[in-house]
Design an enzyme around this catalytic site. Structure first.
Site: not given
Length: 519
Positions: A490, A494
């Site tokens: 992450h 995204d």
């Protein structure tokens, strides 16, 4: 004929090294694979062997210089090894003849640890196939070594008798270390019963031992430590006597200084780090029925890398499901013709590989990696395909999978899988992957969250195909469904990118014609 000696591949993400030590000087004769010099990178020490037999003509990169990958280190004059080597070769047959006449003992041959692979410096002796006194033929397997990732078989360098085993099963040996001693061309009885070395052959064999005894009494001034080690010792205020060297002849390396600093820190603050918690008490009756087995080096490495991945990446998993009806129909329709033409079976992995390559073009951050404060985008796809083996999980890499056909992908996966099961994969074949496929469905897994393979930013988990009732155009129908799981970092990917990637894979598999039209 002049031969160039160049810097070898130094390892993933390593682009330069420092010339630490030259073992040969200009004008000296060298043999094929004899060590010429030692390079030092940020992580490992790399020995550079001679690519040919001859004479070292010129050293281009002196000790202490920084060199890049494939840079010119030196030049050799091939085949011009001076008069000493030919004289030695001519004397050899006479020595053997004298040995045979005096008692039948053959020339002593050392069995050495072979090159273990890029960035691999040690291995564990797993199994000896021969015992002392056994007769062996040239290239017959003597023992098997186990490294962090692969198993390496050690063949006999000559025919003869195994006279001594220096590294027993379970011992750790370094690259280039001695494993055993053979008596070439001699019987077991002669090798065991002869105590007096031959006049010439024995002296030649024993000669390398003398420096070892002398080296034991060497002062530190006789051994030149690695430049980076000297710099770190000066920075940390350590003297060479406080550091135990692990390099050649006790040479101090950068890693040795780091260990000494860490040991000093832990000694000064013994309470800073708590020891590993002992396991819970076990009743005596249960303990008698337990079996304790030491973890293999491969399993230890797998455990360390998986935990490092969890500690480093901001890992998250998103899920979707795919209707496999169209892929299964297409495969059933063409699998016989495909196998007849290409000589390999048409499986599902080529469809998933193609679908992922298409999705990675649209969502390039899933195919990227973080390097410090930079994001490195890859304009190619080196697809890692996780494979279970009897010794643990390995991930061979299919290079440039985005430019391969279905048949080429299937052939590459079949060949890598076979080599993985046989323990024949090299280190190079498991490095450089940009994205990974993990098919837990072959073991019956319905859903799971795969762990990233650093430094990659994405891994797709495939699962079992199972018939489930689905609502299609207002009707409930039975369809072969598969859950997909994308684990991603992450920090770089995204949620929108991860979901988009999975949707594109789903679309390509539910309508395989999109793969043909690059949609």
């Amino acid at each position: 004929m002049s031969v160039e000696v160049r810097v070898p591949t130094l390892g993933e993400s390593v682009t330069e090294a420092t010339v630490a030590t030259w073992f040969k000087k200009p004008g000296e004769a060298v043999a094929v694979d004899e060590m010429l010099c030692e390079l030092e990178t940020d992580k490992v020490t790399v020995e550079v062997p001679s690519p040919a037999a001859g004479t070292l003509a010129e050293i281009v990169a002196a000790e202490g210089e920084t060199v890049g990958v494939d840079a010119l280190l030196a030049t050799l004059s091939e085949g011009d090894a001076g008069s000493e080597a030919p004289a030695k070769d001519k004397a050899a047959p006479a020595a053997k003849a004298d040995v045979k006449d005096s008692g039948g003992q053959g020339e002593s041959v050392d069995v050495m640890v072979p090159t273990l692979g890029e960035s691999v410096t040690e291995a564990t002796v797993s199994t000896w196939f021969k015992a002392v006194g056994d007769s062996v033929t040239q290239d017959e397997m003597l023992c098997e070594l186990e490294t962090d990732k692969v198993s390496v078989e050690v063949p006999a360098p000559a025919s003869g008798t195994l006279t001594e085993i220096l590294a027993a099963e379970g011992e750790t040996v370094e690259a280039g270390g001695k494993l055993a001693v053979m008596s070439a061309g001699a019987g077991a009885e002669a090798a065991a019963g002869s105590a007096t070395p031959p006049a010439e052959g024995g002296a030649e064999t024993a000669a390398p031992k003398a420096p070892d005894a002398a080296d034991a009494g060497k002062g530190r001034g006789d051994v030149e430590d690695a430049p980076s080690a000297r710099k770190m010792m000066a920075e940390k205020g350590l003297s060479p006597d406080q550091v135990k060297g692990s390099g050649r002849d006790g040479r101090i390396m950068k890693e040795d200084v780091q260990k000494a600093v860490a040991a000093a820190t832990s000694a000064s603050a013994p309470t800073a780090s708590a020891p590993a918690a002992p396991r819970a008490p076990v009743p005596a009756d249960d303990a008698a029925r337990e079996e304790r087995v030491k973890m293999t080096r491969l399993r230890q490495t797998i455990a360390k890398r998986l935990k490092d991945s969890q500690n480093t990446a901001a890992m998250l998993t998103t899920y979707n499901e795919v209707d496999m009806t169209e892929v299964m129909a297409l495969r059933n329709q063409y699998k016989d013709q495909f196998e007849k033409k290409h000589g390999v079976r048409l499986g599902f992995m080529s469809f998933f590989t193609k679908a992922c390559c298409h999705a990675l073009k649209e969502v390039p951050e899933v195919n990227a990696e973080i390097d410090g404060t930079d994001i490195v985008y890859k304009n190619f796809v080196h697809m890692g395909v996780a494979a279970g083996t009897p010794t643990g999980l390995v991930v061979p890499v299919i290079r440039d999978a985005d430019s391969m056909s279905f048949a080429e992908i299937e052939k590459a996966i079949a060949e890598k899988g076979r080599r993985a099961r046989d323990g024949k994969l090299s280190m190079a074949e498991m490095q450089g992957g940009t994205f990974t496929l993990s098919n837990g469905g072959v073991y019956g897994s319905l859903m799971s969250s795969p762990i990233l393979n650093p430094p990659q930013s994405g891994i797709l988990g495939m699962h079992k195909i199972q018939d489930r009732p689905m609502a299609i155009n207002g009707e409930v129908v039975i369809r072969p469904m598969m859950y997909l799981a994308l684990s991603y970092d992450h920090r770089i990917v995204d949620g929108k990118g991860a979901v988009t990637f999975l949707v594109r894979v789903k679309e390509a598999l539910e309508d395989p014609r999109r793969l043909l039209m690059d949609l």
